[in-house]
Motif scaffolding. Structure first.
Motif, short mmCIF file in Angstrom:
data_model
loop_
_atom_site.label_atom_id
_atom_site.label_comp_id
_atom_site.label_asym_id
_atom_site.label_seq_id
_atom_site.Cartn_x
_atom_site.Cartn_y
_atom_site.Cartn_z
N ASP A 136 10.91 12.16 -41.52
CA ASP A 136 9.57 12.38 -41.39
C ASP A 136 8.68 11.26 -42.09
OD1 ASP A 136 7.88 15.34 -41.73
OD2 ASP A 136 6.80 13.60 -42.39
N VAL A 137 7.61 11.13 -41.25
CA VAL A 137 6.86 9.92 -41.78
C VAL A 137 6.46 9.97 -43.15
CG1 VAL A 137 4.78 10.77 -40.74
CG2 VAL A 137 4.86 8.34 -40.96
N LYS A 138 6.36 11.13 -43.69
CA LYS A 138 5.87 11.36 -45.19
C LYS A 138 6.92 10.85 -46.04
CE LYS A 138 2.95 15.08 -44.08
NZ LYS A 138 3.34 15.37 -42.76
N GLU A 139 8.17 10.76 -45.62
CA GLU A 139 8.97 10.25 -46.52
C GLU A 139 9.24 8.96 -46.87
OE1 GLU A 139 13.15 11.60 -45.50
OE2 GLU A 139 12.30 12.98 -44.07
N ILE A 140 8.35 8.22 -46.12
CA ILE A 140 8.35 6.66 -46.18
C ILE A 140 7.43 6.28 -47.47
CG2 ILE A 140 7.44 4.56 -45.22
CD1 ILE A 140 8.07 5.85 -42.53
N GLY A 141 8.01 5.83 -48.57
CA GLY A 141 7.09 5.41 -49.66
C GLY A 141 6.95 3.90 -49.89
N ALA A 142 7.43 3.14 -49.04
CA ALA A 142 6.87 1.70 -49.02
C ALA A 142 6.92 1.08 -47.49
CB ALA A 142 7.82 0.94 -49.88
N VAL A 143 5.96 0.22 -47.05
CA VAL A 143 5.78 -0.21 -45.85
C VAL A 143 5.70 -2.02 -46.03
CG1 VAL A 143 4.54 -0.74 -43.66
CG2 VAL A 143 4.59 1.59 -44.87
N VAL A 144 6.92 -2.66 -45.81
CA VAL A 144 6.85 -3.92 -45.99
C VAL A 144 6.53 -4.56 -44.65
CG1 VAL A 144 8.35 -5.68 -46.84
CG2 VAL A 144 8.65 -3.51 -48.05
N CYS A 145 5.78 -5.84 -44.55
CA CYS A 145 5.37 -6.40 -43.38
C CYS A 145 5.83 -7.67 -43.23
CB CYS A 145 3.86 -6.08 -43.08
SG CYS A 145 3.26 -4.52 -43.17
N ALA A 146 6.38 -8.19 -41.86
CA ALA A 146 6.68 -9.53 -41.74
C ALA A 146 5.29 -10.44 -41.54
CB ALA A 146 7.69 -9.43 -40.59
N GLN A 147 5.57 -11.59 -41.76
CA GLN A 147 4.08 -12.43 -41.61
C GLN A 147 4.11 -12.48 -39.86
OE1 GLN A 147 4.91 -16.34 -42.62
NE2 GLN A 147 2.81 -17.08 -42.06
N ALA A 207 1.64 7.08 -42.89
CA ALA A 207 2.51 7.16 -44.05
C ALA A 207 1.73 7.45 -45.16
CB ALA A 207 3.35 5.99 -43.96
N ARG A 208 1.55 8.97 -45.24
CA ARG A 208 0.64 9.32 -46.15
C ARG A 208 1.42 9.57 -47.69
NH1 ARG A 208 -3.39 13.48 -43.16
NH2 ARG A 208 -4.03 11.93 -41.68
N GLY A 209 2.85 9.31 -47.75
CA GLY A 209 3.49 9.35 -48.95
C GLY A 209 3.95 8.03 -49.41
N CYS A 210 3.11 6.97 -48.69
CA CYS A 210 3.34 5.39 -48.87
C CYS A 210 2.94 5.27 -50.40
CB CYS A 210 2.48 4.44 -47.99
SG CYS A 210 2.97 2.76 -48.30
N LYS A 211 3.45 4.47 -51.42
CA LYS A 211 3.14 4.09 -52.51
C LYS A 211 2.94 2.54 -52.78
CE LYS A 211 5.80 7.66 -54.71
NZ LYS A 211 7.06 7.86 -55.64
N ILE A 212 3.72 1.73 -51.86
CA ILE A 212 3.94 0.56 -51.98
C ILE A 212 3.69 -0.25 -50.64
CG2 ILE A 212 5.25 -1.55 -52.74
CD1 ILE A 212 6.95 0.29 -54.36
N THR A 213 2.76 -1.30 -50.37
CA THR A 213 2.97 -1.97 -49.19
C THR A 213 2.70 -3.56 -49.60
OG1 THR A 213 1.98 -2.17 -46.98
CG2 THR A 213 0.40 -1.60 -48.73
#
Ligand SMILES: [Zn+2]
Lengths: 150, 400
Positions: free
Chosen positions: B42-53, B78-84
């Motif tokens: 589930d998308v809500k399980e995602i706690g962090a989104v790390v982006c490439a340049q 990603a409403r459960g995201c804590k870190i990006t």
């Protein structure tokens, strides 16, 4: 090769700005190198504490972090380690120079430099060949050390 | 990191090529959702989104600024995201992104990290791209004033390698042929319509001697994503997690003239201890690998990395590739997506695409390119002017 080349500038209607070659913008720690080059002298930064030669130079010695250093005269000799000949796909300011040679030159003092090989037929290039420095006065401020066969 | 502590459980990817109408934002959102769905979470399980340049920036709507300021979690729900955050080490980004994800997982703040890459080069003119890449691979003070380019950098390494190992230009060209054969099996590859021959490669336009245009990679639009989690969670939610079994790194230089290994034709001597460490940490050897996923970017570099694996006599790999052994159906599958040369060069994404392909292979989802029964593989990446090197051993099981 009597065919007259048309400049990329005229071909594409480029501005003088677009055709301006990138030049070194000396830093406080590299300025002595470029000031010497302007007088057609090749110098290298040697650490007074440990003798390490840094090229390109940095603010302090990358071997022992000491500040104290001197600029020594290089012999102006080198050997060709490897080369490439640019025939296509270079930035516009270098377009009309093609084909030109970009090379790695090993100095007897230790450092390796990237530069151009000039005054040499491309067919005569050989890894290990002996070279000597020449200076190309590309602006009032900058003279680029380049290399030609001995 | 303990062996098999982390796993990748899903991937997403868009077609790579010339797609000026498809924005980098659209790419990012598309591959993110695909990876979430592929992982079956589930998308809500995602706690962090790390982006490439994103390489190069559009001042009117800069992807990097948006990513750094938190656009992605909001846009993908990603409403459960804590870190990006954004992590970059150029071509080596697949590794530094994964290391960042591992650190976040290790912190315990979340057990699910999404990593996203998107790139649209086609919004920039060819000359803008040429200018960027002339300073990306070269030193602006000491090299760029001489008309140095990325291609001339690779050309010099190739010239030295051929001179000192006796590798022929036909063998160098054979790497391009093998990569193209793999790309032919990839629905998302930029060049998957037409096979090429050694003659095609050698007779294409000379760019930077000894490299012809088919030996140089083409900048492309594309992107991919993957979901990383702890092994514990992976086993619960995924039928075939891909475990990170062993990894190792080393850094050499920024300026090629200051490379730790001065004899560039022996660059494998710099790489070999890194590969060895990665194998040791995985408890496996090069002969245990079913696939060798090598980030060459230029054909000669693929050979030099192969030289470093402890599997083949250094300098002999050109002949091996020319024999067809690394092509589809061969004994030693190498680089099964065709990478920069045939899949397409998407900036920081070349290595990410190769990692994503590695996961697909080990999950049995690689379609026509699938190497039957693949269990273990080694993947590598590196960036800048061949500044660093990272090897990772991946597997769909943790060896006993
Ligand atoms: Zn010192």
């Amino acid at each position: 090769m009597s065919e007259k080349k048309v400049s990329i500038k005229d071909l594409l209607g480029l501005s003088d700005e677009e055709m301006r070659k990138p030049l070194p913008n000396p830093t406080p720690w590299s300025r002595p190198f470029w000031e010497a080059a302007k007088q057609h002298r090749l110098v290298l930064r040697r650490c007074s504490a440990c003798g390490n030669i840094d090229h390109p130079p940095y603010p302090y010695c990358t071997a022992c972090l000491a500040d104290e250093h001197e600029w020594i005269e290089a012999q102006g000799k080198g050997t060709l380690y490897a080369y490439a000949v640019n025939y296509y796909g270079v930035p516009f300011p270098f377009w009309d120079d093609m084909p030109y040679v970009v090379a790695m030159i090993d100095l007897p003092e230790g450092p390796r430099m990237i530069s151009n090989i000039v005054e040499c037929d491309i067919e005569k290039l050989r890894n290990g060949m002996e070279l000597e420095v020449v200076f190309d006065d590309v602006s009032d401020e900058i003279s680029l050390p380049k290399w030609k066969p001995v | 990191m303990e062996r098999g502590e982390f796993a990748i459980i899903g991937t997403g990817e868009v077609p790579c090529g010339h797609f000026p109408e498809r924005s980098e934002f659209e790419i990012a959102y598309t591959v993110a959702r695909e990876a979430i769905r592929d992982a079956g979470i589930d998308v809500k399980e995602i706690g962090a989104v790390v982006c490439a340049q994103h390489i190069m920036s559009n001042p009117a709507n800069d992807y990097n600024t948006e990513a750094v300021f938190g656009r992605l979690p909001e846009a993908i729900g990603a409403r459960g995201c804590k870190i990006t955050c954004m992590t970059s080490s150029g071509g080596a980004s697949s590794f530094s992104l994964r290391k960042t994800a591992e650190g976040i997982l290790h912190s315990g703040e979340t057990d699910t990290v999404l990593v996203v890459h998107a790139q649209r080069f086609s919004q920039f003119t060819p000359n803008e791209q040429a200018k960027y890449f002339s300073v990306a691979g070269s030193d602006v003070e000491w090299e760029v004033p001489y008309g140095m380019t990325y291609n001339s950098l690779a050309a010099m390494v190739t010239q030295a390698y051929m001179t000192h190992t006796g590798t022929t230009i036909e063998q160098i060209a054979a790497v391009c042929v093998a990569n193209r054969r793999w790309a032919m099996l990839q629905p998302n590859a930029m060049f998957n319509k037409k096979e090429i021959t050694v003659d095609d490669v050698l007779s294409s336009r000379m760019v930077s001697y000894p490299l012809t245009s088919l030996m140089c990679n083409v900048l492309a639009d594309g992107g991919s994503a993957f979901i990383m989690t702890t092994a514990e969670k992976a086993r619960k939610v995924c039928s075939k997690p891909v475990y990170i079994l062993g990894e190792a790194s080393d850094y050499s230089h920024r300026t090629i003239t200051r490379a730790k290994k001065k004899d560039l034709e022996k660059l494998w001597e710099f790489l070999a201890p890194v590969a060895k460490t990665a194998f040791e940490r995985a408890g496996l050897g090069p002969e245990d690998m079913d696939i060798y996923q090598i980030y060459g970017s230029y054909p000669c570099i693929q050979l030099i990395v192969m030289d470093a694996l402890g599997m083949w006599e250094p300098g002999s790999t050109g002949a091996l590739v020319a024999s067809g052994a690394t092509s589809p159906g061969g004994k030693y599958p190498v680089t099964t997506n065709g990478e920069a040369l045939s899949f397409g060069h998407t900036g920081t994404g070349v290595g990410i695409a190769l990692l994503v392909e590695s996961v697909r292979q080990l999950q049995g989802k690689a379609g026509k390119a699938q190497v039957e029964g693949a269990r273990f593989l080694i993947e590598n990446t590196g960036g800048g002017a061949f500044m660093d090197c990272h090897f990772t051993v991946l597997g769909n099981e943790i060896p006993g």
